[in-house]
Design an enzyme around this catalytic site. Structure first.
Site, PDB file in Angstrom:
ATOM      1  N   GLU A 136      34.875  20.150  -3.410  1.00 34.68           N
ATOM      2  CA  GLU A 136      35.560  19.563  -4.687  1.00 34.68           C
ATOM      3  C   GLU A 136      34.732  20.116  -5.887  1.00 34.68           C
ATOM      4  O   GLU A 136      33.622  20.540  -5.788  1.00 34.68           O
ATOM      5  CB  GLU A 136      35.458  18.128  -4.809  1.00 34.68           C
ATOM      6  CG  GLU A 136      35.804  17.294  -3.690  1.00 34.68           C
ATOM      7  CD  GLU A 136      37.253  17.063  -4.067  1.00 34.68           C
ATOM      8  OE1 GLU A 136      37.634  17.394  -5.259  1.00 34.68           O
ATOM      9  OE2 GLU A 136      37.994  16.520  -3.052  1.00 34.68           O
ATOM     10  N   SER A 180      30.453  22.856 -10.627  1.00 33.68           N
ATOM     11  CA  SER A 180      29.423  24.097 -10.084  1.00 33.68           C
ATOM     12  C   SER A 180      28.277  23.582  -9.293  1.00 33.68           C
ATOM     13  O   SER A 180      27.170  24.403  -9.413  1.00 33.68           O
ATOM     14  CB  SER A 180      28.993  24.954 -11.299  1.00 33.68           C
ATOM     15  OG  SER A 180      30.107  25.331 -11.720  1.00 33.68           O
ATOM     16  N   ARG A 181      28.415  22.548  -8.740  1.00 32.83           N
ATOM     17  CA  ARG A 181      27.221  21.869  -7.879  1.00 32.83           C
ATOM     18  C   ARG A 181      25.774  21.713  -8.646  1.00 32.83           C
ATOM     19  O   ARG A 181      24.709  21.530  -8.170  1.00 32.83           O
ATOM     20  CB  ARG A 181      26.679  22.883  -6.748  1.00 32.83           C
ATOM     21  CG  ARG A 181      27.459  23.781  -6.098  1.00 32.83           C
ATOM     22  CD  ARG A 181      28.903  23.270  -5.751  1.00 32.83           C
ATOM     23  NE  ARG A 181      28.798  22.315  -4.735  1.00 32.83           N
ATOM     24  CZ  ARG A 181      29.979  21.640  -4.513  1.00 32.83           C
ATOM     25  NH1 ARG A 181      31.109  21.725  -4.835  1.00 32.83           N
ATOM     26  NH2 ARG A 181      29.876  20.848  -3.412  1.00 32.83           N
ATOM     27  N   LEU A 182      26.153  21.570 -10.103  1.00 33.92           N
ATOM     28  CA  LEU A 182      25.151  21.151 -10.855  1.00 33.92           C
ATOM     29  C   LEU A 182      25.053  19.647 -11.006  1.00 33.92           C
ATOM     30  O   LEU A 182      25.238  19.043 -12.270  1.00 33.92           O
ATOM     31  CB  LEU A 182      25.184  21.832 -12.342  1.00 33.92           C
ATOM     32  CG  LEU A 182      24.976  23.427 -12.238  1.00 33.92           C
ATOM     33  CD1 LEU A 182      24.865  23.916 -13.635  1.00 33.92           C
ATOM     34  CD2 LEU A 182      23.617  23.818 -11.701  1.00 33.92           C
ATOM     35  N   HIS A 183      24.821  19.067  -9.954  1.00 37.40           N
ATOM     36  CA  HIS A 183      24.974  17.574  -9.849  1.00 37.40           C
ATOM     37  C   HIS A 183      23.836  16.841 -10.685  1.00 37.40           C
ATOM     38  O   HIS A 183      22.630  17.404 -11.005  1.00 37.40           O
ATOM     39  CB  HIS A 183      24.853  17.067  -8.538  1.00 37.40           C
ATOM     40  CG  HIS A 183      25.842  17.855  -7.669  1.00 37.40           C
ATOM     41  ND1 HIS A 183      27.103  18.109  -7.972  1.00 37.40           N
ATOM     42  CD2 HIS A 183      25.616  18.404  -6.483  1.00 37.40           C
ATOM     43  CE1 HIS A 183      27.727  18.770  -7.043  1.00 37.40           C
ATOM     44  NE2 HIS A 183      26.978  19.120  -6.042  1.00 37.40           N
TER      45      HIS A 183
END
Ligand SMILES: NC(=O)C1=CN([C@@H]2O[C@H](COP(=O)(O)OP(=O)(O)OC[C@H]3O[C@@H](n4cnc5c(N)ncnc54)[C@H](O)[C@@H]3O)[C@@H](O)[C@H]2O)[C@H](O)CC1
Ligand SMILES: [K+]
Length: 592
Positions: free
Chosen positions: A384, A565-568
């Site tokens: 996602e 962009s996986r920068l959670h």
């Protein structure tokens, strides 16, 4: 005779008898060759009429073979055409079919009709014949006729059907594109009822928590539409002009709902819909720079497509999702996007019977049902692109319990299925871990409570090692919470109170199950349940077995918010005590 691709085809001729041609193309394909199979049959089943002759002859360079059933009074014939070539072009079968009818022994009519049918260039894996056989696809004429039947003798009104159509679209969207990840929706509405469905869907999407915006360039003055617009305006849903749209739609939108044209569409889209369609088509072209543009959901028909023959203009428009209404139109056979739903749970038996419709059952209370298979999924590529929510230090409540409560309430209102389901991880005395799902039954400043059998594996592990970890995951918001701490049993009185508040069936079930022990078979449980049911059928109190609650006292709580962009965002709360002072929570950001 008018014939379309791979579906039930309407035909007309000056002859009094109707012919129909059923073609099934792509599922018969062999590598590098295309085969198109057509069955020509009479719809005139008059007892005085018999087919004397029905034959088929190819007008092209195809290898055409014709087969007729081996019965005397036959009224159908199967033609098969095949041609070896690359997949790039559709296979067109042009054939001449001839039939002669007899009344008694005299020939009463003789008619030659020309038929043309095409096999599309879809790979054969996309649809299988089973799927086409198990559901009806309807022609443009029948779609309009069904509408008339519904709104005439069957007593429906257009407002009512539009409301059901728009609600089906909104629920299908919500099922696939969760509000937490894809909240920004652009609804493009056309001039007719398809556009009306879009307006209704936008309203429901708003109430589901989405942020819809609407482009509605060709409004009508009809009270129904004016009412729908007023309703949307009262919800402060923005109406935009095409010039308000950003150069790249994906910058502002996660989803585009295509409600431009439905089953009355004819010809080529006229301005401004031609450019609007272009903007949601480009993403399908190889190497398009906006390949990550919004997901496109088409209402009833991919706009611009021929209602029966699909993308005859070869625009390349292929939505990611199609929500067919009432029954899929013939063009839906060419839909190769990931999600195909059917909406409109209202079709009365009279319509089903008159049109011989085969429609799937709707599950539970759903307004829509998935039809067709989801295209094959590469598990490794499931990913996602989390957008729309953030968790900053400024937003985070200093008290993790209050932060948990806020997120839990969001999950409940977003309709997350069992938002209180959590993974409980424990470990035995040697540190060997085990995990399972349990239901959270309460939380307050003292901790997080669940109930279980005190003879279960988790209970034994907690006895040996009274520490545990809990994990929640709420997909609709792409949020997770991890909680760790020490565990103790709650008081017997608390457990009794909760136990007796449960349905009697659950109370009996808890008595039946000696949890985690090996049993001979299910019949043991069923017999025991039956015995207990009899024993307590006088309504007397069911005793609580070796069963009760646990409470986890958190020392760390981590809130995880999925971001692009996986920068959670990860904020960890740790209970920290300085010498002699009351312990307090400190918040630290962790790298994702
Ligand atoms: N039974 C149901 O499930 C219901 C579905 N509904 C929806 O209604 C549409 C069909 O509605 P209709 O008004 O008949 O037609 P369209 O929306 O497809 O559009 C007609 C509209 O478009 C114009 N038009 C036609 N061709 C072109 C073109 N080439 N370029 C530009 N404009 C064009 C035409 O002049 C009309 O103004 C169905 O698909 C469902 O989505 C109902 O909501 C309820 C019942
Ligand atoms: K549409």
């Amino acid at each position: 005779m008018v014939i379309t691709n791979r579906g039930l085809l309407s035909s007309s001729s000056s002859c009094s008898h109707l012919l129909s041609l059923i073609c099934c193309g792509s599922e018969k394909w062999a590598p590098r060759s295309k085969r198109l199979q057509c069955r020509i049959s009479s719809l005139a089943q008059s007892s005085s009429t018999q087919f004397g002759k029905l034959s088929c002859q190819s007008l092209d360079q195809h290898n055409l073979s014709a087969r007729r059933p081996a019965v005397a009074n036959w009224s159908s014939l199967t033609c098969q055409a095949s041609r070896k070539e690359h997949y790039s072009k559709p296979l067109i079968l042009r054939s001449q079919c001839q039939f002669t009818t007899f009344a008694g022994s005299s020939q009463i009519s003789h008619k030659t009709v020309q038929a043309q049918a095409a096999a599309s260039t879809m790979p054969s894996t996309v649809q299988n014949s089973q799927e086409s056989d198990s559901i009806s696809y309807i022609s443009q004429a029948n779609a309009a006729a069904i509408d008339e039947l519904l709104m005439g003798p069957l007593g429906f009104s257009v407002d009512q059907l539009m409301e059901l159509a728009g609600l089906s679209v909104a629920t299908a969207v919500a099922e696939v594109y969760g509000v937490g990840t894809y909240p920004r929706v652009l609804v493009i509405c056309g001039p007719g009822n398809n556009g009306g469905d879009g307006l209704v869907a936008a309203r429901h999407l708003h109430h589901f928590g989405y942020k819809p915006s609407i482009v509605y360039p060709k409004r009508t003055d009809k009270p129904l539409y004016k009412g729908l617009v007023t309703q949307l305006e009262s919800l402060a849903i923005p109406f935009l002009s095409e010039s308000d749209l950003p150069p790249l739609l994906k910058d502002n939108y996660d989803i585009v709902v295509d409600a431009m044209f439905g089953f009355s569409f004819k010809g080529k889209p006229r301005p401004p819909f031609d450019t609007l369609l272009n903007r949601i088509t480009i993403r399908n072209e190889a190497g398009a720079e906006n390949a990550g543009s919004p997901f496109v959901v088409s209402v009833d028909i991919p706009s611009g497509w021929h209602v029966e023959e699909g993308d005859t203009e070869e625009t390349g428009f292929m939505p990611d999702m199609l929500v067919s209404l009432t029954a899929p139109k013939s063009c839906a056979k060419y839909f190769t996007g990931a999600h195909h739903f059917l909406g409109g749970r209202f079709v009365p038996p009279a319509v089903v019977k008159t049109y011989g419709l085969k429609l799937p059952a709707y599950p539970g209370t759903s307004m829509c049902v998935r039809i067709g298979k989801q295209t094959s999924i590469d598990v490794a590529s499931l990913r996602e692109n989390y957008v729309g929510h953030e968790l900053t230090e400024e937003q985070a409540n200093p008290d993790p319990l209050k932060q948990f409560q806020a997120w839990f309430e969001d999950a409940v209102s977003a309709g997350v299925y069992e938002p209180n389901a959590m993974t409980l991880a424990t470990a035995d005395a040697d540190g060997k871990p085990s995990a399972r799902l349990v239901l959270l039954k309460g939380y307050d400043e003292r901790g997080f409570v669940w109930f279980t059998n005190y003879g279960s594996r988790k209970a034994a592990e907690l006895e040996a090692n009274p520490r545990a970890a809990l994990v929640f995951f709420w997909d609709k918001y792409n949020r997770s919470v991890r909680i760790e701490g020490s565990v103790e049993k709650i008081s017997r009185m608390e457990s009794e109170t909760y136990f007796h508040s449960r349905p009697r069936g659950s109370q009996l079930g808890a008595n039946v199950s000696s949890q985690s022990s090996v049993i001979e078979g299910r019949h043991i449980l069923e017999q025991c349940y039956k015995d207990l049911l009899e024993k307590y059928n006088d309504g007397s109190a069911i005793p609580m077995p070796n069963w009760g609650g646990y409470r986890l006292h958190p020392v760390t709580v981590e809130f995880w918010q999925g971001r692009e962009s996986r920068l959670h965002d990860r904020l960890r709360y740790t209970l920290t005590s300085k010498d002699g002072e009351e312990p307090t929570w400190i918040i630290e950001r962790l790298a994702p």
